[in-house]
Design an enzyme around this catalytic site. Structure first.
Site, short mmCIF file in Angstrom:
data_model
loop_
_atom_site.label_atom_id
_atom_site.label_comp_id
_atom_site.label_asym_id
_atom_site.label_seq_id
_atom_site.Cartn_x
_atom_site.Cartn_y
_atom_site.Cartn_z
CE LYS A 16 50.73 30.48 21.42
NZ LYS A 16 51.23 31.41 22.45
CE LYS B 54 50.50 27.74 18.08
NZ LYS B 54 51.77 28.28 17.54
NE ARG C 93 60.37 35.60 18.95
CZ ARG C 93 60.05 35.53 20.24
NH1 ARG C 93 60.68 36.26 21.13
NH2 ARG C 93 59.06 34.73 20.61
NE ARG D 221 62.47 30.80 19.15
CZ ARG D 221 61.33 31.31 19.63
NH1 ARG D 221 61.34 31.97 20.77
NH2 ARG D 221 60.20 31.16 18.97
NE ARG E 232 58.01 21.88 24.63
CZ ARG E 232 58.00 21.86 25.95
NH1 ARG E 232 57.12 22.60 26.61
NH2 ARG E 232 58.84 21.10 26.63
CG ASP F 241 57.99 33.02 17.49
OD1 ASP F 241 59.02 33.73 17.61
OD2 ASP F 241 57.31 32.65 18.46
CD GLU G 296 53.39 31.60 19.38
OE1 GLU G 296 53.95 32.43 20.14
OE2 GLU G 296 53.14 30.43 19.70
CG ASN H 151 55.83 36.06 20.58
OD1 ASN H 151 55.24 35.38 21.39
ND2 ASN H 151 56.32 35.57 19.45
#
Length: 319
Positions: free
Chosen positions: A127, A163, A213, A227, A235, A275, A283, A285
């Site tokens: 994050k 979040k 993604r 997504r 979400r 993301d 984000e 990841n």
């Protein structure tokens, strides 16, 4: 290339979804190339007096749900017996996780090639890492101060996403609009009464069309999946019920990837999932990014082959 011994630090193999799990796709590709595949779980890792070791299982794998692996061998081995080690334990990044990234480095000078590098994983909170590039991010506040958080929510008429800093898989993400009478109560819950910092991020209306993604291998984009959230949810995470949809990369997304590449490579972060919503990075990841199976299916490609290519190249250079 000569056969390698490739290890995977991962969650229990018994529980993987063989048509979705990215780690399983990597195992299949490594096996297809003739490499030996071993795996172990985080609790099986230890320091044995001179170096890190683990109870490792040597397996063969196949894409048959419920019958997806055979156990060939199980014994305690030093991590130095591996040529490559994929660190693929799912979040949360808690104290046990951090300790595991430190233990795997204790190989008495004979560590395997790491994907991803444990130091890089510790350095790149999913994050927070993107905040090194504020020009790529939506307006963001990281705080535990409920007054500051309340002001942030009030100043964003289109809404705010809240979040947890250590969240994953869409867990704990809340959408809040100015004037919501739940604001104070939600902030108290999410910050544990002001004791825990959270992420507050300006809501991006483009998220209704989905978040993207993008999979980066050695800093280069190798595929993407859009997504799309369910009608009754905000979400897009597939773990939270989002639907994978075929997509293409935009010039802005390619720009984001290019900006991130040097920092990712410098930290040994070879397999990353970023993301993006609209024009904004949300984000980065690095612990156990997913999306390989969805990109492979939608684009008729083989992302895992590119990842194993990198592993073979790095292991070959080491030898």
């Amino acid at each position: 290339m000569a056969a390698l011994t490739i290890g995977f630090l991962m969650d229990p193999l018994e529980g993987v979804r063989v048509d979705h799990d990215s780690t399983f796709a990597l195992m299949l590709e490594a096996q297809r190339r003739g490499h030996q595949v071993r795996y172990f779980e985080q609790p099986w890792l230890r320091f044995g007096g001179t170096s890190a070791e683990a109870r490792m299982r040597t397996v063969t794998v196949r894409r048959e749900p419920g019958n997806h692996f055979d156990l060939l061998d199980e014994q305690i081995r030093p991590l130095s017996s591996l040529d490559v080690l994929f660190l693929r334990k799912d979040p949360p990044v808690d104290a046990d996780f951090i300790q595991a990234t430190q233990l795997v480095e204790l190989c008495n000078g004979r560590e395997p090639v790491f994907l991803n590098n444990p130091t890089g994983i510790r350095d790149a909170n999913e994050k927070l890492f993107g905040l090194r590039f504020p020009e790529l991010m939506p307006e963001t506040l990281i705080a535990r101060d409920m007054v500051a958080l309340s002001r942030f929510v009030a100043s964003h008429p289109q809404g705010t996403i809240l979040k947890p800093v250590e969240g994953f898989g869409g867990q704990g993400i809340v959408f809040l609009q100015p004037g919501d009478r739940n604001t104070r109560s939600l902030l108290e819950v999410l910050t544990l009464g002001g004791r825990k910092a959270i992420v507050a991020q300006a809501y991006l209306p483009e998220s209704r069309q989905g978040d993207k993604r993008i999979i980066l291998v050695d800093g280069e984009p190798c595929g993407a999946v859009l997504r799309v959230p369910a009608q009754d949810d905000h979400r897009g995470n597939m773990a939270a019920g989002g639907t994978p949809v075929k997509t293409q990369l935009t010039p802005r997304e390619l720009e984001i990837c290019a900006r991130l590449k040097p920092s990712l490579q410098a930290r040994g972060l070879y397999f990353v999932g970023i993301d993006v919503i609209g024009d904004w990075l949300t984000e980065v990841n690095v612990t156990s990014p997913t999306g390989i199976a969805e990109v492979d299916k939608l684009d008729n490609t083989n992302v895992e082959a590119k990842v194993i290519d990198v592993a073979e190249r790095l292991a070959g250079s080491r030898r």
